[in-house]
Design a protein around this motif. Structure first.
Motif, PDB file in Angstrom:
ATOM      1  N   ASN B 121       0.791  -1.213  -0.079  1.00 46.85           N
ATOM      2  CA  ASN B 121      -0.054   0.012  -0.139  1.00 46.85           C
ATOM      3  C   ASN B 121       0.878   1.531  -0.135  1.00 46.85           C
ATOM      4  OD1 ASN B 121      -1.976   1.951  -0.009  1.00 46.85           O
ATOM      5  ND2 ASN B 121      -2.858   1.107   2.222  1.00 46.85           N
ATOM      6  N   LEU B 122       1.509   1.501  -1.156  1.00 49.47           N
ATOM      7  CA  LEU B 122       2.598   2.538  -1.348  1.00 49.47           C
ATOM      8  C   LEU B 122       1.905   3.864  -1.029  1.00 49.47           C
ATOM      9  CD1 LEU B 122       4.727   1.769  -4.180  1.00 49.47           C
ATOM     10  CD2 LEU B 122       5.365   1.940  -2.054  1.00 49.47           C
ATOM     11  N   GLY B 123       0.506   4.213  -1.246  1.00 48.24           N
ATOM     12  CA  GLY B 123       0.038   5.461  -0.992  1.00 48.24           C
ATOM     13  C   GLY B 123      -0.042   5.818   0.501  1.00 48.24           C
ATOM     14  N   GLY B 124       0.089   4.589   1.228  1.00 48.44           N
ATOM     15  CA  GLY B 124      -0.003   4.635   2.837  1.00 48.44           C
ATOM     16  C   GLY B 124       1.486   5.495   2.992  1.00 48.44           C
ATOM     17  N   LEU B 125       2.463   5.733   2.268  1.00 49.28           N
ATOM     18  CA  LEU B 125       3.522   6.338   2.476  1.00 49.28           C
ATOM     19  C   LEU B 125       3.316   7.970   2.648  1.00 49.28           C
ATOM     20  CD1 LEU B 125       6.022   4.688   0.064  1.00 49.28           C
ATOM     21  CD2 LEU B 125       6.032   4.525   2.606  1.00 49.28           C
ATOM     22  N   TYR B 126       2.463   8.568   1.951  1.00 43.43           N
ATOM     23  CA  TYR B 126       1.947   9.642   2.142  1.00 43.43           C
ATOM     24  C   TYR B 126       1.606  10.190   3.425  1.00 43.43           C
ATOM     25  CZ  TYR B 126       0.953   9.560  -3.046  1.00 43.43           C
ATOM     26  OH  TYR B 126       0.990   9.544  -4.247  1.00 43.43           O
ATOM     27  N   LEU B 127       1.072   9.183   4.381  1.00 43.43           N
ATOM     28  CA  LEU B 127       0.637   9.495   5.681  1.00 43.43           C
ATOM     29  C   LEU B 127       1.635   9.477   6.470  1.00 43.43           C
ATOM     30  CD1 LEU B 127      -2.440   6.900   5.369  1.00 43.43           C
ATOM     31  CD2 LEU B 127      -1.981   9.258   4.691  1.00 43.43           C
ATOM     32  N   LEU B 128       3.024   9.121   6.287  1.00 41.48           N
ATOM     33  CA  LEU B 128       3.980   9.218   7.338  1.00 41.48           C
ATOM     34  C   LEU B 128       4.308  10.654   7.709  1.00 41.48           C
ATOM     35  CD1 LEU B 128       6.459   6.378   5.556  1.00 41.48           C
ATOM     36  CD2 LEU B 128       4.930   6.117   7.476  1.00 41.48           C
ATOM     37  N   PRO B 129       4.429  11.041   9.132  1.00 44.43           N
ATOM     38  CA  PRO B 129       4.717  12.329   9.382  1.00 44.43           C
ATOM     39  C   PRO B 129       6.182  12.710   8.804  1.00 44.43           C
ATOM     40  CG  PRO B 129       4.098  10.975  11.089  1.00 44.43           C
ATOM     41  CD  PRO B 129       4.422   9.972   9.896  1.00 44.43           C
ATOM     42  N   GLU B 130       7.100  12.009   8.910  1.00 48.76           N
ATOM     43  CA  GLU B 130       8.416  12.213   8.291  1.00 48.76           C
ATOM     44  C   GLU B 130       8.474  13.106   6.821  1.00 48.76           C
ATOM     45  OE1 GLU B 130       7.565   9.268   9.256  1.00 48.76           O
ATOM     46  OE2 GLU B 130       8.562   9.180  11.237  1.00 48.76           O
ATOM     47  N   VAL B 131       7.208  12.499   5.978  1.00 52.15           N
ATOM     48  CA  VAL B 131       7.193  13.065   4.785  1.00 52.15           C
ATOM     49  C   VAL B 131       7.007  14.724   4.738  1.00 52.15           C
ATOM     50  CG1 VAL B 131       6.064  12.806   2.512  1.00 52.15           C
ATOM     51  CG2 VAL B 131       6.518  10.746   3.637  1.00 52.15           C
ATOM     52  N   ARG B 132       6.629  15.241   5.596  1.00 48.73           N
ATOM     53  CA  ARG B 132       6.637  16.584   5.483  1.00 48.73           C
ATOM     54  C   ARG B 132       8.083  17.542   5.499  1.00 48.73           C
ATOM     55  NH1 ARG B 132       2.360  17.557  10.271  1.00 48.73           N
ATOM     56  NH2 ARG B 132       3.185  15.389  10.364  1.00 48.73           N
ATOM     57  N   ALA B 133       9.281  16.790   5.710  1.00 51.83           N
ATOM     58  CA  ALA B 133      10.429  17.228   5.961  1.00 51.83           C
ATOM     59  C   ALA B 133      10.645  17.794   4.427  1.00 51.83           C
ATOM     60  CB  ALA B 133      11.220  16.288   6.352  1.00 51.83           C
ATOM     61  N   GLU B 134      11.622  18.672   4.677  1.00 51.85           N
ATOM     62  CA  GLU B 134      12.250  19.588   3.493  1.00 51.85           C
ATOM     63  C   GLU B 134      12.859  18.699   2.262  1.00 51.85           C
ATOM     64  OE1 GLU B 134      13.279  22.270   0.810  1.00 51.85           O
ATOM     65  OE2 GLU B 134      11.960  22.561   2.817  1.00 51.85           O
ATOM     66  N   ARG B 135      13.366  17.691   3.243  1.00 54.46           N
ATOM     67  CA  ARG B 135      14.173  16.573   2.231  1.00 54.46           C
ATOM     68  C   ARG B 135      13.309  16.149   1.073  1.00 54.46           C
ATOM     69  NH1 ARG B 135      16.151  13.169  -0.346  1.00 54.46           N
ATOM     70  NH2 ARG B 135      17.624  11.764   0.060  1.00 54.46           N
ATOM     71  N   PHE B 136      12.035  15.945   1.321  1.00 53.98           N
ATOM     72  CA  PHE B 136      11.129  15.421   0.368  1.00 53.98           C
ATOM     73  C   PHE B 136      10.467  16.464  -0.465  1.00 53.98           C
ATOM     74  CE2 PHE B 136      11.363  12.596   4.160  1.00 53.98           C
ATOM     75  CZ  PHE B 136      12.319  11.346   3.334  1.00 53.98           C
ATOM     76  N   ALA B 137      11.097  17.657  -0.786  1.00 56.70           N
ATOM     77  CA  ALA B 137      10.766  18.795  -1.533  1.00 56.70           C
ATOM     78  C   ALA B 137      10.265  18.290  -2.923  1.00 56.70           C
ATOM     79  CB  ALA B 137      11.542  19.932  -1.555  1.00 56.70           C
ATOM     80  N   GLY B 138      10.948  17.304  -3.585  1.00 56.66           N
ATOM     81  CA  GLY B 138      10.702  16.828  -4.989  1.00 56.66           C
ATOM     82  C   GLY B 138       9.339  16.214  -4.896  1.00 56.66           C
ATOM     83  N   PHE B 139       9.301  15.200  -4.169  1.00 54.39           N
ATOM     84  CA  PHE B 139       7.896  14.607  -3.927  1.00 54.39           C
ATOM     85  C   PHE B 139       6.634  15.736  -3.804  1.00 54.39           C
ATOM     86  CE2 PHE B 139       4.589  13.172  -0.764  1.00 54.39           C
ATOM     87  CZ  PHE B 139       3.796  12.456  -1.484  1.00 54.39           C
ATOM     88  N   HIS B 140       6.927  16.709  -2.987  1.00 54.50           N
ATOM     89  CA  HIS B 140       5.854  17.592  -2.847  1.00 54.50           C
ATOM     90  C   HIS B 140       5.535  18.515  -4.085  1.00 54.50           C
ATOM     91  CE1 HIS B 140       6.783  17.047   1.461  1.00 54.50           C
ATOM     92  NE2 HIS B 140       5.557  16.743   1.638  1.00 54.50           N
ATOM     93  N   ALA B 141       6.748  18.744  -4.781  1.00 55.73           N
ATOM     94  CA  ALA B 141       6.484  19.555  -6.125  1.00 55.73           C
ATOM     95  C   ALA B 141       5.689  18.681  -7.076  1.00 55.73           C
ATOM     96  CB  ALA B 141       7.686  19.862  -6.733  1.00 55.73           C
ATOM     97  N   VAL B 142       5.858  17.365  -7.227  1.00 55.11           N
ATOM     98  CA  VAL B 142       5.046  16.498  -8.332  1.00 55.11           C
ATOM     99  C   VAL B 142       3.505  16.231  -7.687  1.00 55.11           C
ATOM    100  CG1 VAL B 142       6.859  15.370  -9.352  1.00 55.11           C
ATOM    101  CG2 VAL B 142       6.060  14.410  -7.447  1.00 55.11           C
ATOM    102  N   ARG B 143       3.655  16.252  -6.439  1.00 57.23           N
ATOM    103  CA  ARG B 143       2.239  16.077  -5.983  1.00 57.23           C
ATOM    104  C   ARG B 143       1.435  17.482  -5.847  1.00 57.23           C
ATOM    105  NH1 ARG B 143       0.015  17.210  -0.731  1.00 57.23           N
ATOM    106  NH2 ARG B 143      -1.735  15.871  -0.325  1.00 57.23           N
ATOM    107  N   ALA B 144       2.052  18.503  -5.714  1.00 60.05           N
ATOM    108  CA  ALA B 144       1.403  19.716  -6.256  1.00 60.05           C
ATOM    109  C   ALA B 144       0.900  19.772  -7.486  1.00 60.05           C
ATOM    110  CB  ALA B 144       2.049  20.960  -5.536  1.00 60.05           C
TER     111      ALA B 144
END
Lengths: 211, 211
Positions: B121-144
DNA sequence: ATTATCTATAGATCTATAGATAATGC
DNA sequence: ATTATCTATAGATCTATAGATAATGC
C-alpha cells in the motif's frame, strides 16, 4: 482539592530543574499535551521520551513517575480523539424525531470540527502506522463503533435504505474515508476556518452518500 | 547488458551470506521493495537499516553500497508513486476532445487504481509524518502538480466553471482529500477488489465535485 | 514521612565507516 | 584488478531503573 490540579501555591516534592510559569495543567496533562504536539508533527517512532518529557517541562526520567512509557501516552491520546465523536453519534442515533439525513449531516460536521478543531492536529494520529498494533485495540474498538453509527444513520435515510448490503458498506466506507481523509486536507492547509470547512465537508459527505 | 539486471549466471563479487533463489531484481530494486514493505507496515522511523537490508537479502552494511541511507529509499519510493498518476494527468489535460467531466472521472479512477493497486500500500507512505520534511521537496512538487491537474480539470467542467475561485479551491481540496483518503479505506479492507472500488470512488468524487 | 523531582548510568540498540574476503575479468 | 559482499566496531543514541535530593506535611 484534587491531587492532579496544579494550584498556584507551593508544591510538595523537589522543584523542577527547569522553572517555568505554571501551565495550570497536571503533570500528566502536560505530558499528554507535549506528546500530542510531537507525535503529530514528528511522528510517534521518531519522538523520544526525552523530547516529550523536556517539552512538558521535566527531565526524561521523571516522566516514568506518571506514565509507563510512550505507548500509554499514544493510547490515551487516540481514545480521547474518538470519544467525543462517539458521544455525539450515540445521541444522534437515539434521536428519532430528526430526519436521518439531518442527523448524518450533523455527525459529519461535528466529527470534522472535532478532528480539525484542537490546537494540535490530533486526527493526524490515526495515520501513524504504529496505531495498527494490537496494543491499541481499545482505540480500534471505539473507532469501529463510530463507523457503525455512520452506517446505521446512512441506512436510515431514504437513499440509504434502498441500497443492497454490500453497496451500503461501500458507501459507508467512502463516507468515513472522506471524513478521516479530511485530516490530510487540513494538514495541507491548517489556516482554513474550521467551521465553514466542516459544513462544506458535511455537504460533500451527503453527496457521496447519494443524498 | 545492464549492470543492474540480475542475470541468471554467476555474478562478480563476494557471494551473499544468505543464499536465496534469484529474485530477478537488481540489488537496489530489492532494497526498494523491502523498504516499501517495511515503511508501509511498520512506519519509516520504526524501520531500521538492518531490517531493510536483511529483508532484501543482504547484510546491513552492504546496503550502503547502493543507497546513502533510509532517506534516499523513501524519497525514491514517494516519487515513484506520484509519477505514473502525473503522467496520466498530463495526457488527460492535453486531450481536448473528451468532455472534462469524463477526463476528471478517468483521472480519479486511475489514481485510485494506482494508489491501491500494487503489492504494498504505497499510498500509505503519504501518511508518514516524516514526509513533511524539507528533504522530500521533490515529492511535494510533483504532488502539487498533480493536485493542480485536478483543479484544472474541475474548472473545465460545466459545474466547476461556474464556481468562484475560493469555492473551486475548496472543492479541489475535498476531491483530492477523498482520493488520498481512500488510502485509509483500502488499508482497513485490503481485500476489496480494486477496480470496482476505483470506479465507485470516481463516481463519488464527481458527486463531491457537484457534477 | 511523604512526595516529586533530580542525576547518573547500565544495557540495548542503531548507523555508518574501515578493512577483509571471495567471487569474476583480463 | 575489479567488484560485491562480508565481519567487526566506534560513536551516538535511547529507555528504564537505581538511588539521591529538596520540597511540604505532621
Amino acid at each position: 482539592m484534587g491531587t492532579t490540579g496544579a494550584q498556584g501555591g507551593r508544591r510538595v516534592g523537589r522543584p523542577r530543574a527547569d522553572q517555568r510559569p505554571d501551565s495550570g495543567l497536571s503533570p500528566r496533562a502536560e505530558l499528554l499535551a507535549a506528546a500530542a504536539e510531537l507525535f503529530t508533527t514528528r511522528g510517534y517512532a521518531a519522538t523520544t521520551t526525552r523530547a516529550v518529557a523536556e517539552l512538558a517541562g521535566m527531565r526524561q526520567a521523571s516522566m516514568y513517575h506518571y506514565v509507563s512509557g510512550k505507548e500509554e501516552l499514544l493510547a490515551d491520546l487516540l481514545e480521547s480523539t474518538v470519544t467525543p465523536s462517539l458521544t455525539c453519534a450515540r445521541e444522534l442515533l437515539a434521536d428519532d424525531l430528526t430526519p436521518a439525513e439531518d442527523r448524518l449531516w450533523e455527525l459529519c460536521r461535528t466529527d470534522v470540527e472535532l478532528l480539525c478543531g484542537g490546537t494540535h492536529n490530533l486526527g493526524g494520529l490515526y495515520l501513524l502506522p504504529e496505531v495498527r498494533a494490537e496494543r491499541f485495540a481499545g482505540f480500534h474498538a471505539v473507532r469501529a463503533e463510530l463507523k457503525d453509527a455512520y452506517r446505521q444513520l446512512l441506512a436510515a435515510t431514504a437513499a440509504g435504505g434502498a441500497l443492497a448490503k454490500s453497496e451500503l458498506e461501500l458507501r459507508t466506507d467512502l463516507l468515513f474515508g472522506l471524513i478521516e481523509g479530511v485530516i490530510l486536507v487540513h494538514r495541507s492547509d491548517p489556516e482554513r476556518p474550521v467551521s465553514a470547512f466542516a459544513e462544506a465537508t458535511a455537504d460533500a459527505a451527503l453527496r457521496i452518500a447519494g443524498i
